[in-house]
Design an enzyme around this catalytic site. Structure first.
Site, short mmCIF file in Angstrom:
data_model
loop_
_atom_site.label_atom_id
_atom_site.label_comp_id
_atom_site.label_asym_id
_atom_site.label_seq_id
_atom_site.Cartn_x
_atom_site.Cartn_y
_atom_site.Cartn_z
N TYR A 3 -2.05 0.45 9.88
CA TYR A 3 -2.27 -0.24 8.61
C TYR A 3 -1.01 -0.18 7.75
O TYR A 3 -0.49 -1.21 7.29
CB TYR A 3 -3.46 0.37 7.87
N THR B 192 0.82 -1.22 0.00
CA THR B 192 0.00 0.00 0.00
C THR B 192 0.85 1.26 0.00
O THR B 192 1.97 1.27 0.54
CB THR B 192 -0.91 0.03 1.24
#
Length: 331
Positions: free
Chosen positions: A144, A120
């Site tokens: 995250y 990501t």
């Protein structure tokens, strides 16, 4: 003639189900492992084999890898909501980092040679420059992003110690749906802007929240690089071909289009596509959100044969909207 077998974790989910389609269409055999926590069994193309299991179950995973003579793993399973990661970091380190460690261990034990990881742009945190390149510092500002970066680091270490190469693809904002209507983003309670906006356009939500209007951007709202999910899936297949062709090389590459749109620009585009203005509610910033995230995609363009085919915001919205209407009929 089959190119061999690929294990896709999280293949019943949004991005994973598109990758399954792209792999099958490219001549690979596919076996999916998914625990169906957020995925849907019906989202898995019937040409693929399906196993309901946890990726942390090393004995089960290794059995599947050996039974299907798996050559490569594409790893999509995990948790993906940034604000939730701030509120519940231990969930993210368990589902993303600890589970990935178990999956990598299974790959090594079963002799799998190639590993593609769903990473990501959140690994960059708040980048010092935009667009951001793979060589820029990785300084995640939420659990995250950190959970994904930790998995990238593990893969690098494992690739140096074992006969395994990998490609970590750092996604920017994934949106849209399969243009043929075979799958799309189906999870309830999604937080992705375009998904939320088309839910509002189809009456599933009363409004769209705009989180933050005081960012250092042209209109004060967050800017993101939106990539069509089918282009993203195609990049995975190209990355797999590269890993097979050059087993001594591993890669980290951005997956984006190299330009961004603000939240208000996206909502304006949804209004144009639907010819139906959506109610917008201006709210405060969410924890862990940078002002702008746009990919420098020069590396993926130079390294792979991949070229975007769906780089059109309104086309992305139309595909997402078509899928949302499909879902309404399905339910």
């Amino acid at each position: 003639m089959s190119k061999g077998s690929v294990l896709v974790t999280g293949g019943a989910g949004y991005i994973g189900s598109h990758a399954v389609l792209a792999l099958l269409d490219a001549g690979w055999d596919v076996v999916v492992i998914d625990n169906l926590t957020t995925g849907f069994r019906w989202a898995v193309d019937p040409r693929a084999s399906f196993v309901e299991a946890e990726i942390e179950d090393e004995a089960r995973v290794q059995s599947v890898l050996r039974e299907h003579q798996v050559r490569a793993i594409m790893h999509f399973a995990g948790s993906i909501i940034v604000p939730e990661s701030v509120e519940n970091p231990l969930k993210y380190y368990k589902n993303n980092t600890v589970a990935s460690r178990a999956l990598i261990a299974s790959a090594v034990a079963a002799g799998v040679r190639h590993f593609i990881f769903s990473s990501t742009a959140a690994t960059y945190g708040t980048p010092a420059r935009v667009p951001v390149a793979e060589s820029d510092p990785t300084q995640p500002i939420n659990p995250y992003g950190m959970s994904k970066l930790m998995t990238e680091i593990m893969l690098g270490d494992v690739a140096r110690a074992h006969p395994l190469n990998y490609c970590a693809l750092r996604y920017f904002n994934v949106a849209g749906a399969d243009p043929q209507g075979r799958t799309g983003q189906s999870t309830a309670g999604a937080t992705h802007l375009i998904k939320v906006a088309v839910e509002a356009a189809t009456g599933k939500r009363g409004h769209v929240g705009v989180f933050g209007t005081d960012f250092d951007t042209a209109d004060g709202t967050g800017v993101r690089d939106y990539i069509h999910v089918s282009d993203l899936a195609a990049a995975h297949v190209e990355a797999l071909d590269l890993l097979v062709a050059r087993p001594e090389e591993s890669h980290v590459m951005n997956c984006g289009y190299g330009h961004g749109y603000s939240v208000l620009e996206v909502l304006d585009a949804v209004d144009r596509v639907t010819n139906l203005p959506i109610e917008r509610r201006l709210e405060g910033r969410r924890a862990g959100d940078p002002a702008a995230l746009v990919a420098d995609n020069s590396k993926i363009l130079a390294t792979l044969g991949w070229r975007p085919r769906h780089d059109d915001l309104e086309a992305i919205i139309r595909d997402a909207l078509a899928w949302e209407r499909n879902l309404a009929e399905r339910r």
